[in-house]
Design a protein around this motif. Structure first.
Motif, short mmCIF file in Angstrom:
data_model
loop_
_atom_site.label_atom_id
_atom_site.label_comp_id
_atom_site.label_asym_id
_atom_site.label_seq_id
_atom_site.Cartn_x
_atom_site.Cartn_y
_atom_site.Cartn_z
N VAL A 44 6.55 -17.67 31.08
CA VAL A 44 5.42 -17.94 31.96
C VAL A 44 4.76 -19.26 31.63
CG1 VAL A 44 4.90 -15.50 32.36
CG2 VAL A 44 3.83 -16.69 30.45
N THR A 246 -2.57 -25.40 44.62
CA THR A 246 -3.77 -24.59 44.36
C THR A 246 -4.44 -24.97 43.05
OG1 THR A 246 -2.45 -22.87 43.26
CG2 THR A 246 -2.80 -22.63 45.63
N ASP A 255 3.61 -22.13 40.20
CA ASP A 255 3.49 -20.94 41.05
C ASP A 255 3.47 -21.32 42.53
OD1 ASP A 255 3.36 -19.40 38.82
OD2 ASP A 255 1.20 -19.16 38.82
N ASP A 256 2.88 -22.48 42.85
CA ASP A 256 2.84 -22.93 44.25
C ASP A 256 4.24 -23.17 44.79
OD1 ASP A 256 0.06 -22.91 44.05
OD2 ASP A 256 -0.01 -24.99 43.36
N ARG A 259 5.96 -19.87 45.53
CA ARG A 259 5.51 -19.30 46.80
C ARG A 259 6.12 -20.02 47.99
NH1 ARG A 259 0.73 -18.40 43.88
NH2 ARG A 259 -0.02 -20.50 44.30
N THR A 393 13.49 -12.35 42.03
CA THR A 393 12.51 -13.31 42.54
C THR A 393 13.23 -14.61 42.86
OG1 THR A 393 11.93 -14.41 40.45
CG2 THR A 393 10.86 -12.28 40.93
N ARG A 423 3.49 -9.37 43.00
CA ARG A 423 3.12 -10.37 41.99
C ARG A 423 4.35 -11.07 41.43
NH1 ARG A 423 -1.70 -10.40 39.67
NH2 ARG A 423 -0.88 -10.72 37.57
N ASP A 426 5.47 -13.69 43.92
CA ASP A 426 4.52 -14.80 43.98
C ASP A 426 4.44 -15.57 42.66
OD1 ASP A 426 3.96 -14.11 46.55
OD2 ASP A 426 2.09 -13.04 46.09
N LYS A 428 3.19 -14.48 39.84
CA LYS A 428 1.87 -14.25 39.25
C LYS A 428 1.89 -13.25 38.10
CE LYS A 428 -0.77 -16.84 41.86
NZ LYS A 428 -1.56 -17.95 41.27
N SER A 430 1.92 -11.75 34.51
CA SER A 430 1.55 -12.24 33.18
C SER A 430 2.57 -11.76 32.16
CB SER A 430 0.16 -11.73 32.80
OG SER A 430 0.18 -10.32 32.63
#
Length: 523
Positions: A44, A246, A255-256, A259, A393, A423, A426, A428, A430
């Protein structure tokens, strides 16, 4: 008063990270909880907030450095003392010229500045030049990224020490360089106006063409996108204007990109052939006409981690797979009868995963060794079930964990799986959400798989592979009838789970699914 900024807890079994980006520089004012820098681990991206308001006094761990948990990253002069603190500024082109290190007169009042390999981290003595973002003759700004180096641990981006013109590339792409080795030469000042570098042999530039929009996104703008985001955009073939940032001031984060990839319905590395881990033996010769049609894409750190962990699992565990099949008639009938009422009351669809989760929790109580793990010469039995649910993903396979699944209702399980899946897609999740699992479910049936042997997720001792439901002729009470059947595959660590226990577990799962009433009566 000076406050230290240290590496936060990165998660279970994660001991180090790479400093990817600094959002602030020495002398900049910072507010409480304002993001100072971004760290990258194998799994991450972690943003480090400011613990106090004040001014950033100095940066201890520069971009590209590998740091351990609780390592010192920077110091902040708190608001009351910030005015009396003299921050240590980032070295400028003028300071680089006056230092006498790696510089020489280039004529016309300018200087030639050597671009050197930065510190690669403890015990790392060499790196490979993976990508040049600039070519000979290109103008560069101070701190603009010139190239990227790859080590066996991390990727390191090398910034320009001064503004000027790139006049020479000493280490081409693919070259192996030693720590503190010379990479290139920049002409700064008046010397930058003249191209003093003769073309390399054969009339071709040594450097590769500029990177696509990933490298260009920050040019002429006040906001520099995250390096991890640039790399992800390059791999996905996206430009910066296709991604909504973002981060602070509209900065594009990793992360953007994930997405944007998910929204576009494309894979991050749209190559004809998926990248594979480096083999021990040399790559087989490829005819020239085939080589011209190939595309070589660097593996992401997540993909490298997946490859390493799966291979470690095969090398460590005594892995064996046992198979059975389950008649899904009763589960499908029960789901069909109550799905509308279930969704109306609980606000979530009734799927198959809750049935399988419940059936596995039920079977694990009878065969606890499948829910245990080996720690040295000890066997650690878990008196709880933290169910890992494998999810695909855009960036790779992840396994979010549903904690205490054995004490959850059907609705709670369905809500947890839906939320974790969202999540995961996306980007997201953790670190905490992907750790601590005791058993894993992997549903290859959603992709059409009829039969497979799943690989263990260490240190777990069992993983259940679900597959496609397919109508097949079955002999029932002396008659041939068509039934919706699914193959089940249990991979287990034979060091801790005997064949009897594995078969018993799989039979109990089969019985619970073929007669769901057994779950209600704990049979």
């Amino acid at each position: 008063m000076t406050t230290e900024v240290r590496v936060p807890t990165l998660g279970e079994s994660v001991t180090e990270a790479t400093v990817a980006t600094w959002f602030k520089q020495p002398g900049d004012s910072v507010a409480v909880d304002e993001m100072l820098c971004e760290l990258e681990t194998d799994k991450v991206t972690v943003e480090v907030p400011s613990p106090v308001a004040g001014k950033l006094a100095d940066i201890v761990a520069a971009e590209g450095e590998t740091v351990g948990v609780d390592a010192l990253l920077a110091n902040i002069a708190e608001a009351g003392d910030a005015g009396a603190t003299t921050p240590e500024p980032r070295p400028s082109a003028k300071q680089a010229e006056d230092s006498g290190d790696g510089t020489s007169d280039a004529g016309g009042g300018g200087k030639s500045i050597d671009v050197m390999v930065p510190t690669l981290g403890e015990s790392v003595s060499e790196a490979t030049v993976s990508t040049w973002f600039k070519a000979v003759g290109d103008s560069v700004a101070q701190d603009e990224m010139l190239c990227e180096l790859e080590t066996d641990k991390v990727s390191v981006e090398v910034p320009a020490p001064a503004a000027g013109t790139l006049t020479e590339i000493v280490a081409a792409e693919g070259a192996t360089v030693q720590a503190n080795g010379k990479l290139a030469v920049i002409a700064s000042g008046d010397a930058a106006g003249a191209d003093t570098t003769p073309p390399p042999e054969g009339g071709k530039d040594v450097a590769a063409p500029r990177a696509p929009a990933a490298a260009d996104a920050g040019e002429g703008a006040d906001v520099e996108n995250a390096p991890s985001a640039k790399k992800a955009m390059a791999e996905a073939g996206l430009s910066a204007d296709q991604v909504t940032g973002t981060g602070r001031d509209g900065r594009i984060m990793k992360d953007d990109v994930a997405r944007a990839i998910a929204a576009a319905g494309q894979a991050p590395a749209a190559s004809p052939t998926a990248p594979t881990p480096a083999a021990q033996s040399p790559r087989a010769p490829v005819p020239a006409e085939d080589a011209a049609r190939e595309e070589r894409v660097k593996m992401t750190r997540l993909r490298q981690t997946i490859a390493r962990r799966l291979k470690d699992s095969q090398n460590t565990a005594a892995m064996l797979t046992t198979y059975n099949e389950v008649d899904m008639t009763e589960v499908m009938a029960l789901r069909s009868q109550y799905k509308d009422e279930f969704e109306k009351k609980h606000g979530v669809r009734l799927g198959f995963m809750s049935f399988f989760t419940k059936a596995c929790c039920h079977a694990l109580k009878e065969v606890p060794e499948v829910n245990a793990e080996i720690d040295g010469t000890d066997i650690v039995y878990k008196n709880f079930v933290h169910m890992g649910v494998a999810a695909g993903t855009p960036t790779g396979l992840v396994v979010p964990v549903i904690r205490d699944a054995d004490s959850m209702s059907f609705a709670e399980i369905e809500k947890a799986i839906a939320e974790k899946g969202r999540r995961a897609r996306d980007g997201k999740l953790s670190m905490a959400e992907m750790q601590g699992g005791t058993f894993t479910l992997s549903n290859g049936g959603v992709y059409g798989s009829l039969m497979s042997s799943p690989i263990l997720n260490p240190p777990q001792s069992g993983i259940l592979g679900m597959h496609k439901i397919q109508d097949r002729p079955m002999a029932i009470n002396g008659e041939v009838v068509i039934r919706p059947m699914m193959y089940l595959a249990l991979s287990y660590d034979h060091r801790i789970v005997d064949g009897k226990g594995a078969v018993t577990f799989l039979v109990r799962v089969k019985e619970a699914l073929e007669d769901p009433r057994r779950l209600l009566m704990d049979l």
